[in-house]
Design a protein around this motif. Structure first.
Motif, PDB file in Angstrom:
ATOM      1  N   GLY A 174       0.827  -1.204   0.000  1.00 14.17           N
ATOM      2  CA  GLY A 174       0.000   0.000   0.000  1.00 14.17           C
ATOM      3  C   GLY A 174       0.862   1.254   0.000  1.00 14.17           C
ATOM      4  N   GLY A 175       0.769   2.042  -1.072  1.00 15.40           N
ATOM      5  CA  GLY A 175       1.557   3.266  -1.152  1.00 15.40           C
ATOM      6  C   GLY A 175       1.107   4.309  -0.145  1.00 15.40           C
ATOM      7  N   ALA A 176      -0.214   4.388   0.088  1.00 11.20           N
ATOM      8  CA  ALA A 176      -0.795   5.355   1.030  1.00 11.20           C
ATOM      9  C   ALA A 176      -0.169   6.735   0.818  1.00 11.20           C
ATOM     10  N   ASN A 177       0.272   7.395   1.894  1.00  9.13           N
ATOM     11  CA  ASN A 177       0.904   8.714   1.779  1.00  9.13           C
ATOM     12  C   ASN A 177       2.428   8.634   1.831  1.00  9.13           C
ATOM     13  N   ALA A 178       2.965   7.430   1.639  1.00 13.15           N
ATOM     14  CA  ALA A 178       4.410   7.244   1.765  1.00 13.15           C
ATOM     15  C   ALA A 178       5.169   7.848   0.585  1.00 13.15           C
ATOM     16  N   PRO A 179       6.380   8.373   0.826  1.00  6.92           N
ATOM     17  CA  PRO A 179       7.227   8.873  -0.267  1.00  6.92           C
ATOM     18  C   PRO A 179       7.634   7.736  -1.205  1.00  6.92           C
ATOM     19  N   GLY A 180       8.029   8.097  -2.404  1.00  8.58           N
ATOM     20  CA  GLY A 180       8.418   7.111  -3.398  1.00  8.58           C
ATOM     21  C   GLY A 180       9.530   6.183  -2.938  1.00  8.58           C
ATOM     22  N   GLU A 181      10.524   6.738  -2.254  1.00  2.00           N
ATOM     23  CA  GLU A 181      11.659   5.913  -1.823  1.00  2.00           C
ATOM     24  C   GLU A 181      11.256   4.900  -0.761  1.00  2.00           C
ATOM     25  N   ALA A 182      10.283   5.253   0.065  1.00  3.79           N
ATOM     26  CA  ALA A 182       9.793   4.307   1.072  1.00  3.79           C
ATOM     27  C   ALA A 182       9.085   3.141   0.396  1.00  3.79           C
ATOM     28  N   VAL A 183       8.324   3.439  -0.655  1.00  2.00           N
ATOM     29  CA  VAL A 183       7.641   2.389  -1.410  1.00  2.00           C
ATOM     30  C   VAL A 183       8.668   1.507  -2.131  1.00  2.00           C
ATOM     31  N   ARG A 184       9.701   2.134  -2.682  1.00  2.00           N
ATOM     32  CA  ARG A 184      10.780   1.365  -3.344  1.00  2.00           C
ATOM     33  C   ARG A 184      11.410   0.381  -2.359  1.00  2.00           C
ATOM     34  N   ASP A 185      11.662   0.839  -1.152  1.00  2.48           N
ATOM     35  CA  ASP A 185      12.261  -0.008  -0.123  1.00  2.48           C
ATOM     36  C   ASP A 185      11.355  -1.192   0.207  1.00  2.48           C
ATOM     37  N   GLU A 186      10.042  -0.944   0.301  1.00  2.00           N
ATOM     38  CA  GLU A 186       9.083  -2.011   0.588  1.00  2.00           C
ATOM     39  C   GLU A 186       9.055  -3.044  -0.544  1.00  2.00           C
ATOM     40  N   ILE A 187       9.096  -2.577  -1.773  1.00  2.00           N
ATOM     41  CA  ILE A 187       9.098  -3.484  -2.927  1.00  2.00           C
ATOM     42  C   ILE A 187      10.320  -4.406  -2.870  1.00  2.00           C
ATOM     43  N   ARG A 188      11.470  -3.824  -2.608  1.00  2.41           N
ATOM     44  CA  ARG A 188      12.709  -4.612  -2.587  1.00  2.41           C
ATOM     45  C   ARG A 188      12.727  -5.604  -1.425  1.00  2.41           C
ATOM     46  N   LYS A 189      12.184  -5.201  -0.287  1.00  2.00           N
ATOM     47  CA  LYS A 189      12.110  -6.118   0.860  1.00  2.00           C
ATOM     48  C   LYS A 189      11.161  -7.275   0.567  1.00  2.00           C
ATOM     49  N   ALA A 190      10.061  -6.992  -0.111  1.00  2.00           N
ATOM     50  CA  ALA A 190       9.112  -8.054  -0.461  1.00  2.00           C
ATOM     51  C   ALA A 190       9.759  -9.066  -1.394  1.00  2.00           C
ATOM     52  N   ARG A 191      10.585  -8.579  -2.301  1.00  3.63           N
ATOM     53  CA  ARG A 191      11.215  -9.473  -3.276  1.00  3.63           C
ATOM     54  C   ARG A 191      12.273 -10.374  -2.654  1.00  3.63           C
ATOM     55  N   VAL A 192      12.749 -10.007  -1.498  1.00  7.30           N
ATOM     56  CA  VAL A 192      13.651 -10.900  -0.761  1.00  7.30           C
ATOM     57  C   VAL A 192      12.865 -12.096  -0.217  1.00  7.30           C
ATOM     58  N   LEU A 193      11.580 -11.859   0.095  1.00  4.91           N
ATOM     59  CA  LEU A 193      10.744 -12.881   0.717  1.00  4.91           C
ATOM     60  C   LEU A 193       9.995 -13.765  -0.275  1.00  4.91           C
ATOM     61  N   THR A 194       9.795 -13.293  -1.499  1.00  7.06           N
ATOM     62  CA  THR A 194       9.085 -14.100  -2.494  1.00  7.06           C
ATOM     63  C   THR A 194       9.536 -13.750  -3.905  1.00  7.06           C
ATOM     64  N   GLU A 195       9.519 -14.752  -4.769  1.00  5.88           N
ATOM     65  CA  GLU A 195       9.787 -14.524  -6.191  1.00  5.88           C
ATOM     66  C   GLU A 195       8.487 -14.424  -6.979  1.00  5.88           C
ATOM     67  N   LYS A 196       7.359 -14.605  -6.284  1.00  2.80           N
ATOM     68  CA  LYS A 196       6.047 -14.531  -6.938  1.00  2.80           C
ATOM     69  C   LYS A 196       5.701 -13.069  -7.238  1.00  2.80           C
ATOM     70  N   PRO A 197       4.737 -12.836  -8.128  1.00  2.08           N
ATOM     71  CA  PRO A 197       4.352 -11.452  -8.455  1.00  2.08           C
ATOM     72  C   PRO A 197       3.796 -10.705  -7.244  1.00  2.08           C
TER      73      PRO A 197
END
Length: 316
Positions: free
Chosen positions: A42-65
């Motif tokens: 959820g992007g919510a009101n977060a800055p772009g870089e915070a969302v980028r960080d969340e995306i990269r952390k998620a990809r460490v946990l799963t290779e699924k879409p």
């Protein structure tokens, strides 16, 4: 269970996790995707870089879409819109606004764009501007809501658009999934049930409040100013309702709720905080892993839909 949505998004089950502010972060999104659904950050009101960080952390946990929900009223919406392209995200859902200004950029990057809509008119408009599907969200949902129920909204949208429809609002078990398919949906989006998942980082007080919720515990604030929000009743909603009835301005009421969702989600303040949850909260009775939830719901939905088809066949 294959649908246009499962094939388009390359997921096993037609279940999408809602992009809930402060809740839909990398742990939950990765767990839902790993279990065969589509997890959203959820992007919510977060800055772009915070969302980028969340995306990269998620990809460490799963290779699924995984996907990202872009909240279009956010002051950082434009930055987030660019980040999803830069990070190679393949699915974007949008809320609180019209995504047309980003549509060309996203489509050029091969992103599937799925706006959340609360009316037939907006669904038609989104199809016209190139949306790949729409989430038809009924007023049973938690958070910001429209005026139509899921039962009435989903079939009306399914009747007028050719793109797939995803049902949301009041869905929390296999019966709800089966019902959504009978209404013309090809997938469901769910939020409240995933809030209490083992992988959810939401405070235990918040989870417990949902688990103990009764059918009448849902409240809607903000209707007088055209910004209705559904949450669970507590001291904050009672105070908000009192001030609303006194005719307080939108700005005064907004000040009352400033930061209260974060207080509830992160600090566990379920008295003065905003406990966003849908009407389905009254049916959420226990904690489970995302995998257990999804497999249980899909098993129930499959049995019901098979029974329905068999029963229908007997009457032909």
């Amino acid at each position: 269970m294959k649908t246009r949505i499962t094939e388009m998004l390359e997921i096993k089950y037609p279940i999408i996790q809602g992009g809930m502010a402060w809740v839909a972060e990398h742990h939950l999104a990765a767990a839902v995707s790993e279990a065969g659904g589509l997890g959203l950050i959820g992007g919510a009101n977060a800055p772009g870089e915070a969302v980028r960080d969340e995306i990269r952390k998620a990809r460490v946990l799963t290779e699924k879409p995984i996907g990202v929900n872009v909240m279009l009223l956010s002051p950082h919406a434009e930055d987030v819109a660019k980040v999803v392209v830069e990070e190679g995200i393949k699915v974007v859902t949008t809320g609180a606004g019209n995504p047309e200004k980003y549509m060309d950029m996203w489509k050029s990057a091969g992103i599937r764009v799925i706006p959340v809509v609360a009316s037939v008119a907006l669904a038609r408009r989104m199809e016209k501007y190139g949306a790949d599907a729409v989430v038809a969200e009924g007023m049973e949902s938690g958070g910001h809501i429209g005026e139509q129920t899921t039962m009435t909204l989903v079939p009306q949208i399914a009747d007028v658009v050719s793109i797939p429809v995803i049902a949301a609002g009041g869905i929390g078990d296999g019966r709800g999934i089966a019902a959504a398919f009978m209404l013309g949906a090809e997938a469901v989006q769910m939020g409240t049930r995933f809030v209490v998942a083992d992988e959810s980082i939401v405070h235990e007080n918040y989870k417990e409040r949902i688990i103990k919720a009764k059918d009448i515990d849902s409240a809607v604030t903000g209707r007088t100013h055209g910004h209705p929000v559904r949450c669970l009743r507590n001291q904050m909603t009672r105070e908000y309702t009192r001030l609303e009835q006194e005719g307080k301005s939108f700005e005064e009421l907004e000040y009352l709720t400033l930061g209260t969702l974060r207080k509830a989600v992160q600090e566990g303040d379920v008295t003065g905080g905003t406990v966003m949850a849908g009407q389905i909260a009254g049916m959420v009775s226990r904690r489970q892993s995302c995998k257990e939830m999804i497999e249980e719901m899909m098993g129930e939905a499959s049995r019901l839909m098979h029974w329905d088809l068999c029963t229908a066949g007997q009457h032909i």
